[in-house]
Motif scaffolding. Sequence first.
Motif, PDB file in Angstrom:
ATOM      1  N   HIS A 212      -1.910   0.009  -9.362  1.00 35.80           N
ATOM      2  CA  HIS A 212      -2.060  -1.320  -8.762  1.00 35.80           C
ATOM      3  C   HIS A 212      -1.961  -2.409  -9.826  1.00 35.80           C
ATOM      4  O   HIS A 212      -1.241  -3.402  -9.657  1.00 35.80           O
ATOM      5  CB  HIS A 212      -3.414  -1.396  -8.049  1.00 35.80           C
ATOM      6  CG  HIS A 212      -3.766  -2.768  -7.543  1.00 35.80           C
ATOM      7  ND1 HIS A 212      -4.627  -3.601  -8.226  1.00 35.80           N
ATOM      8  CD2 HIS A 212      -3.373  -3.458  -6.441  1.00 35.80           C
ATOM      9  CE1 HIS A 212      -4.754  -4.733  -7.561  1.00 35.80           C
ATOM     10  NE2 HIS A 212      -4.005  -4.678  -6.474  1.00 35.80           N
TER      11      HIS A 212
ATOM     12  N   ARG B  46      -4.974   5.175  -9.093  1.00 38.95           N
ATOM     13  CA  ARG B  46      -4.945   4.071  -8.127  1.00 38.95           C
ATOM     14  C   ARG B  46      -5.095   2.722  -8.828  1.00 38.95           C
ATOM     15  O   ARG B  46      -4.333   1.781  -8.574  1.00 38.95           O
ATOM     16  CB  ARG B  46      -6.061   4.256  -7.095  1.00 38.95           C
ATOM     17  CG  ARG B  46      -6.179   3.129  -6.085  1.00 38.95           C
ATOM     18  CD  ARG B  46      -7.084   3.531  -4.953  1.00 38.95           C
ATOM     19  NE  ARG B  46      -6.500   4.642  -4.218  1.00 38.95           N
ATOM     20  CZ  ARG B  46      -7.153   5.347  -3.288  1.00 38.95           C
ATOM     21  NH1 ARG B  46      -8.399   5.054  -2.999  1.00 38.95           N
ATOM     22  NH2 ARG B  46      -6.552   6.329  -2.658  1.00 38.95           N
ATOM     23  N   THR B  47      -6.060   2.640  -9.718  1.00 40.28           N
ATOM     24  CA  THR B  47      -6.330   1.366 -10.385  1.00 40.28           C
ATOM     25  C   THR B  47      -5.193   0.961 -11.314  1.00 40.28           C
ATOM     26  O   THR B  47      -4.725  -0.185 -11.281  1.00 40.28           O
ATOM     27  CB  THR B  47      -7.648   1.466 -11.176  1.00 40.28           C
ATOM     28  OG1 THR B  47      -8.717   1.793 -10.269  1.00 40.28           O
ATOM     29  CG2 THR B  47      -7.966   0.145 -11.867  1.00 40.28           C
TER      30      THR B  47
ATOM     31  N   THR C  29      -9.078   7.702  -9.116  1.00 40.17           N
ATOM     32  CA  THR C  29      -9.527   6.356  -9.457  1.00 40.17           C
ATOM     33  C   THR C  29      -8.641   5.744 -10.530  1.00 40.17           C
ATOM     34  O   THR C  29      -8.216   4.582 -10.434  1.00 40.17           O
ATOM     35  CB  THR C  29     -10.985   6.376  -9.938  1.00 40.17           C
ATOM     36  OG1 THR C  29     -11.824   6.821  -8.862  1.00 40.17           O
ATOM     37  CG2 THR C  29     -11.440   4.995 -10.377  1.00 40.17           C
TER      38      THR C  29
ATOM     39  N   ARG D  29     -14.303  -2.040   3.392  1.00 38.37           N
ATOM     40  CA  ARG D  29     -14.394  -1.619   1.988  1.00 38.37           C
ATOM     41  C   ARG D  29     -14.098  -2.748   1.011  1.00 38.37           C
ATOM     42  O   ARG D  29     -14.314  -2.605  -0.188  1.00 38.37           O
ATOM     43  CB  ARG D  29     -13.421  -0.464   1.729  1.00 38.37           C
ATOM     44  CG  ARG D  29     -13.764   0.808   2.468  1.00 38.37           C
ATOM     45  CD  ARG D  29     -12.733   1.883   2.171  1.00 38.37           C
ATOM     46  NE  ARG D  29     -11.406   1.477   2.619  1.00 38.37           N
ATOM     47  CZ  ARG D  29     -10.288   2.112   2.295  1.00 38.37           C
ATOM     48  NH1 ARG D  29     -10.325   3.159   1.495  1.00 38.37           N
ATOM     49  NH2 ARG D  29      -9.117   1.691   2.758  1.00 38.37           N
TER      50      ARG D  29
ATOM     51  N   GLU E 241       0.830   6.485  -7.042  1.00 42.06           N
ATOM     52  CA  GLU E 241      -0.495   6.903  -7.480  1.00 42.06           C
ATOM     53  C   GLU E 241      -0.810   8.362  -7.144  1.00 42.06           C
ATOM     54  O   GLU E 241      -1.534   9.026  -7.900  1.00 42.06           O
ATOM     55  CB  GLU E 241      -1.576   5.992  -6.902  1.00 42.06           C
ATOM     56  CG  GLU E 241      -1.818   6.162  -5.403  1.00 42.06           C
ATOM     57  CD  GLU E 241      -2.720   5.092  -4.823  1.00 42.06           C
ATOM     58  OE1 GLU E 241      -3.346   5.368  -3.787  1.00 42.06           O
ATOM     59  OE2 GLU E 241      -2.793   3.977  -5.383  1.00 42.06           O
TER      60      GLU E 241
ATOM     61  N   VAL F 191     -11.406  -2.172 -10.345  1.00 45.32           N
ATOM     62  CA  VAL F 191     -11.313  -0.768  -9.937  1.00 45.32           C
ATOM     63  C   VAL F 191     -11.185  -0.648  -8.419  1.00 45.32           C
ATOM     64  O   VAL F 191     -11.940  -1.256  -7.662  1.00 45.32           O
ATOM     65  CB  VAL F 191     -12.545   0.013 -10.431  1.00 45.32           C
ATOM     66  CG1 VAL F 191     -12.527   1.449  -9.893  1.00 45.32           C
ATOM     67  CG2 VAL F 191     -12.581   0.027 -11.962  1.00 45.32           C
ATOM     68  N   HIS F 192     -10.195   0.118  -7.984  1.00 47.19           N
ATOM     69  CA  HIS F 192      -9.933   0.381  -6.563  1.00 47.19           C
ATOM     70  C   HIS F 192      -9.474  -0.861  -5.790  1.00 47.19           C
ATOM     71  O   HIS F 192      -9.430  -0.834  -4.551  1.00 47.19           O
ATOM     72  CB  HIS F 192     -11.147   0.988  -5.859  1.00 47.19           C
ATOM     73  CG  HIS F 192     -11.334   2.449  -6.129  1.00 47.19           C
ATOM     74  ND1 HIS F 192     -10.464   3.411  -5.697  1.00 47.19           N
ATOM     75  CD2 HIS F 192     -12.301   3.106  -6.812  1.00 47.19           C
ATOM     76  CE1 HIS F 192     -10.888   4.598  -6.086  1.00 47.19           C
ATOM     77  NE2 HIS F 192     -11.990   4.446  -6.776  1.00 47.19           N
ATOM     78  N   CYS F 193      -9.117  -1.924  -6.472  1.00 46.12           N
ATOM     79  CA  CYS F 193      -8.629  -3.117  -5.766  1.00 46.12           C
ATOM     80  C   CYS F 193      -7.275  -2.822  -5.126  1.00 46.12           C
ATOM     81  O   CYS F 193      -6.446  -2.119  -5.696  1.00 46.12           O
ATOM     82  CB  CYS F 193      -8.495  -4.284  -6.739  1.00 46.12           C
ATOM     83  SG  CYS F 193      -7.824  -5.791  -6.007  1.00 46.12           S
ATOM     84  N   ARG F 194      -7.054  -3.390  -3.910  1.00 46.33           N
ATOM     85  CA  ARG F 194      -5.764  -3.240  -3.230  1.00 46.33           C
ATOM     86  C   ARG F 194      -5.193  -4.595  -2.814  1.00 46.33           C
ATOM     87  O   ARG F 194      -4.239  -4.657  -2.034  1.00 46.33           O
ATOM     88  CB  ARG F 194      -5.928  -2.359  -1.978  1.00 46.33           C
ATOM     89  CG  ARG F 194      -6.593  -1.023  -2.193  1.00 46.33           C
ATOM     90  CD  ARG F 194      -5.761  -0.122  -3.078  1.00 46.33           C
ATOM     91  NE  ARG F 194      -4.619   0.403  -2.367  1.00 46.33           N
ATOM     92  CZ  ARG F 194      -3.959   1.503  -2.737  1.00 46.33           C
ATOM     93  NH1 ARG F 194      -4.345   2.175  -3.798  1.00 46.33           N
ATOM     94  NH2 ARG F 194      -2.913   1.929  -2.071  1.00 46.33           N
TER      95      ARG F 194
ATOM     96  N   ASP G 119       0.831  -1.208   0.000  1.00 43.19           N
ATOM     97  CA  ASP G 119       0.000   0.000   0.000  1.00 43.19           C
ATOM     98  C   ASP G 119       0.866   1.258   0.000  1.00 43.19           C
ATOM     99  O   ASP G 119       0.597   2.221  -0.740  1.00 43.19           O
ATOM    100  CB  ASP G 119      -0.932   0.008   1.215  1.00 43.19           C
ATOM    101  CG  ASP G 119      -1.896   1.175   1.195  1.00 43.19           C
ATOM    102  OD1 ASP G 119      -2.748   1.220   0.290  1.00 43.19           O
ATOM    103  OD2 ASP G 119      -1.781   2.058   2.060  1.00 43.19           O
TER     104      ASP G 119
END
Length: 256
Positions: free
Chosen positions: A168, A164-165, A161, A201, A18, A242-245, A11
């Motif tokens: 990752h 970040r996407t 968005t 989340r 990002e 989308v937005h996966c971590r 992270d």
Amino acid sequence: MSDTALLARWDKLMVSVEQPYARAILREKNRYIDAAAASFPRHQRLTDEDLYEHTNKMLALAEHYQRIAIRIGIVEALKDQKAALPTLERKEGWDALWFYLLRRWIAERGAQAAKETAATTRADLQRIIDKAHALDVEFNPVQVAADLLKAKALSAFRAMTIARTETHNAMMFASQEGAAKAGRDNGVTMLKRWVPVQDERTRANHAAMSGHPAIPMEAMFTVGGEKMERPGDWRASAANVVHCRCVLAYKVDENQ
């Protein structure tokens, strides 16, 4: 390394890329909106020239920041491999792998994502123009130009968005490829394991991957009924990407 520590490390690395990427996307999106608004009273349409420049700038940003993300992904994969296999040796070819993966990523995903982002911004502007044409009043190009600037309100969230996407996705792509190379270099078979973030989340399909057994590097995970090679597999649906971590962890196949 525990899964919690692994997730925290990834992270931190992702945020380091990002955040500046998102700021750069935001600046470019708003520059394009400004340019489109400035030229609209004269042309009374969105020009292909403005879109062409915007698309090329988005492509340049994607290549710059994904170059960094892929480098980090490879380096971190080597660290993860070292933890799984203390006797691991770094062989030749890692710089060549970096350049190869970057070219492959841009060709397969990065260029497409940049073009999609540019097209989405243009579509936002076109909707404002279409709405003005639909009104039962005289068409006022100067007022439309002012209204186009309101599209900037959408930019900040979308920029984060996207950054970040895509950061990752690129890092997980490079991590898997780097781990596979390390295994080949050292004559061992590596397995991969999906490690989800466990908080409120996290989507249910990803949380369900906790405890999933490790699988061969070339195998596919089944995530909510969808086949995925890794977290951030861009070929999967947006709902899974989308937005996966989530991240990958690696281990030596003890049955080899």
